[in-house]
Write an enzyme that holds these catalytic residues in place. Structure first.
Site, mmCIF file in Angstrom:
data_model
loop_
_atom_site.group_PDB
_atom_site.id
_atom_site.type_symbol
_atom_site.label_atom_id
_atom_site.label_comp_id
_atom_site.label_asym_id
_atom_site.label_seq_id
_atom_site.Cartn_x
_atom_site.Cartn_y
_atom_site.Cartn_z
ATOM 1 N N LYS A 1 0.822 -1.221 0.000
ATOM 2 C CA LYS A 1 0.000 0.000 0.000
ATOM 3 C C LYS A 1 0.853 1.267 0.000
ATOM 4 C CE LYS A 1 -2.322 -0.752 3.843
ATOM 5 N NZ LYS A 1 -1.928 -2.089 4.305
ATOM 6 N N ARG B 1 -9.650 1.487 8.804
ATOM 7 C CA ARG B 1 -9.291 0.113 9.157
ATOM 8 C C ARG B 1 -10.374 -0.555 9.998
ATOM 9 N NH1 ARG B 1 -3.398 1.109 8.815
ATOM 10 N NH2 ARG B 1 -2.212 -0.794 9.106
ATOM 11 N N ARG C 1 11.190 -6.065 5.057
ATOM 12 C CA ARG C 1 10.996 -4.633 4.780
ATOM 13 C C ARG C 1 11.926 -3.755 5.619
ATOM 14 N NH1 ARG C 1 5.133 -1.845 4.985
ATOM 15 N NH2 ARG C 1 5.172 -2.262 7.211
ATOM 16 N N ARG D 1 11.010 -1.510 11.087
ATOM 17 C CA ARG D 1 9.971 -1.056 12.006
ATOM 18 C C ARG D 1 9.762 -2.102 13.094
ATOM 19 N NH1 ARG D 1 5.073 0.733 8.127
ATOM 20 N NH2 ARG D 1 3.987 -0.363 9.795
ATOM 21 N N ARG E 1 -0.787 -8.458 13.460
ATOM 22 C CA ARG E 1 -1.379 -7.481 12.535
ATOM 23 C C ARG E 1 -2.291 -8.179 11.517
ATOM 24 N NH1 ARG E 1 3.692 -4.610 10.379
ATOM 25 N NH2 ARG E 1 2.288 -3.225 9.263
HETATM 26 P P1 AMP Z 1 0.680 1.128 8.676
HETATM 27 O O1 AMP Z 1 1.874 1.981 8.482
HETATM 28 O O2 AMP Z 1 -0.493 1.536 7.845
HETATM 29 O O3 AMP Z 1 0.985 -0.353 8.539
HETATM 30 O O4 AMP Z 1 0.195 1.351 10.205
HETATM 31 C C1 AMP Z 1 1.048 1.015 11.279
HETATM 32 C C2 AMP Z 1 0.264 0.942 12.583
HETATM 33 O O5 AMP Z 1 -0.339 2.225 12.866
HETATM 34 C C3 AMP Z 1 -0.890 -0.045 12.618
HETATM 35 O O6 AMP Z 1 -0.466 -1.370 12.902
HETATM 36 C C4 AMP Z 1 -1.744 0.546 13.733
HETATM 37 O O7 AMP Z 1 -1.180 0.284 15.007
HETATM 38 C C5 AMP Z 1 -1.603 2.050 13.486
HETATM 39 N N1 AMP Z 1 -2.626 2.554 12.542
HETATM 40 C C6 AMP Z 1 -2.422 3.047 11.276
HETATM 41 N N2 AMP Z 1 -3.566 3.408 10.689
HETATM 42 C C7 AMP Z 1 -4.548 3.135 11.599
HETATM 43 C C8 AMP Z 1 -5.965 3.250 11.589
HETATM 44 N N3 AMP Z 1 -6.613 3.711 10.499
HETATM 45 N N4 AMP Z 1 -6.642 2.880 12.711
HETATM 46 C C9 AMP Z 1 -6.014 2.408 13.802
HETATM 47 N N5 AMP Z 1 -4.678 2.249 13.873
HETATM 48 C C10 AMP Z 1 -3.941 2.595 12.781
#
Ligand code: AMP
Length: 214
Positions: free
Chosen positions: A13, A88, A127, A160, A171
């Site tokens: 993404k 989400r 990653r 990360r 996740r």
């Molecule tokens: P990402 O970079 O999109 O993989 O997001 C990393 C982490 O940020 C996720 O595993 C969640 O802990 C938090 N996070 C990101 N976007 C959201 C969202 N829309 N709602 C809740 N937590 C989020």
């Protein structure tokens, strides 16, 4: 116009959203990046979110929705917005529809990158991202020109905390439980396009452009 790019963690993404937003002239809003920026800057919001990110759990809906509402109301969002990692949960999807209507946008449309859980594990554990801006790399599939250094801004590449194997498994569970209903929400309303996320990045980008222009 508001677009939502969704899919399991590791579906590509971030990489695809940056390219697609640039090609279409849209603002790219990654809630994961916004949260990580808050954590690095030591804001109260960041303090609240840090433990949940590290554990691979979702941040509270109210927190994320408030953060998105503020970003979406800024003038640079008027040309069009591509969300990456939001919504989400079902509550976030409903909140986004309400925000869109209030701000005079068309109903948001979603594109899902379909990728198997096995692929997700391989992609995420390899990653790496740059410390400064989160530019994405992969040890095998997308190595930087110089090992350990970002091609774009020269900062160090790091893993990360939430890309460790245990957290990746968590996740994926969260995605199945919380985010699959979001796909159904858009599907039921005729606002979901499915894209095969396991093809080469250029082929995936092409499908996304077609979806965005179609
Ligand atoms: P990402 O970079 O999109 O993989 O997001 C990393 C982490 O940020 C996720 O595993 C969640 O802990 C938090 N996070 C990101 N976007 C959201 C969202 N829309 N709602 C809740 N937590 C989020």
């Amino acid at each position: 116009m508001i677009w939502v790019l969704t899919g399991p963690p590791g579906a590509g993404k971030g990489t695809q959203a940056m390219q697609l937003a640039a090609a279409m002239g849209w603002l790219h809003i990654s809630t994961g990046e916004l949260l990580r920026t808050n954590i690095q800057a030591g804001t109260p919001l960041g303090g609240e979110a840090a433990a949940r990110l590290d554990a691979g759990m979702l941040v509270a809906d109210e927190t994320v929705i408030a953060m998105v509402a503020e970003r979406l109301a800024a003038p640079d969002a008027r040309a069009g917005v591509l969300f990456d990692g939001f919504p989400r949960t079902l509550a976030q999807a409903v909140a986004l529809d309400e925000m869109a209507e209030r701000l005079g946008y068309l109903p948001p449309r979603a594109v899902v990158l379909k990728v198997s859980p096995e692929t997700v594990v391989v992609r995420l554990t390899g990653r790496r991202v740059c410390r400064a801006a989160g530019h994405p790399y992969h040890l095998v599939y997308r190595p930087p020109k110089v090992a350990g250094v970002c091609d774009v801004d020269g900062t160090e590449l790091i893993q990360r905390a939430d890309d460790s194997p245990e957290t990746v498994a968590r996740r994926l569970e969260v995605y199945e439980a919380e985010t699959q209903p979001v796909l159904q929400y858009y599907r039921d309303r005729g606002r979901l396009t499915e894209v095969h996320g396991e093809e080469k990045p250029a082929a995936v980008a092409e499908q996304l452009l077609q979806a965005a222009n179609g």
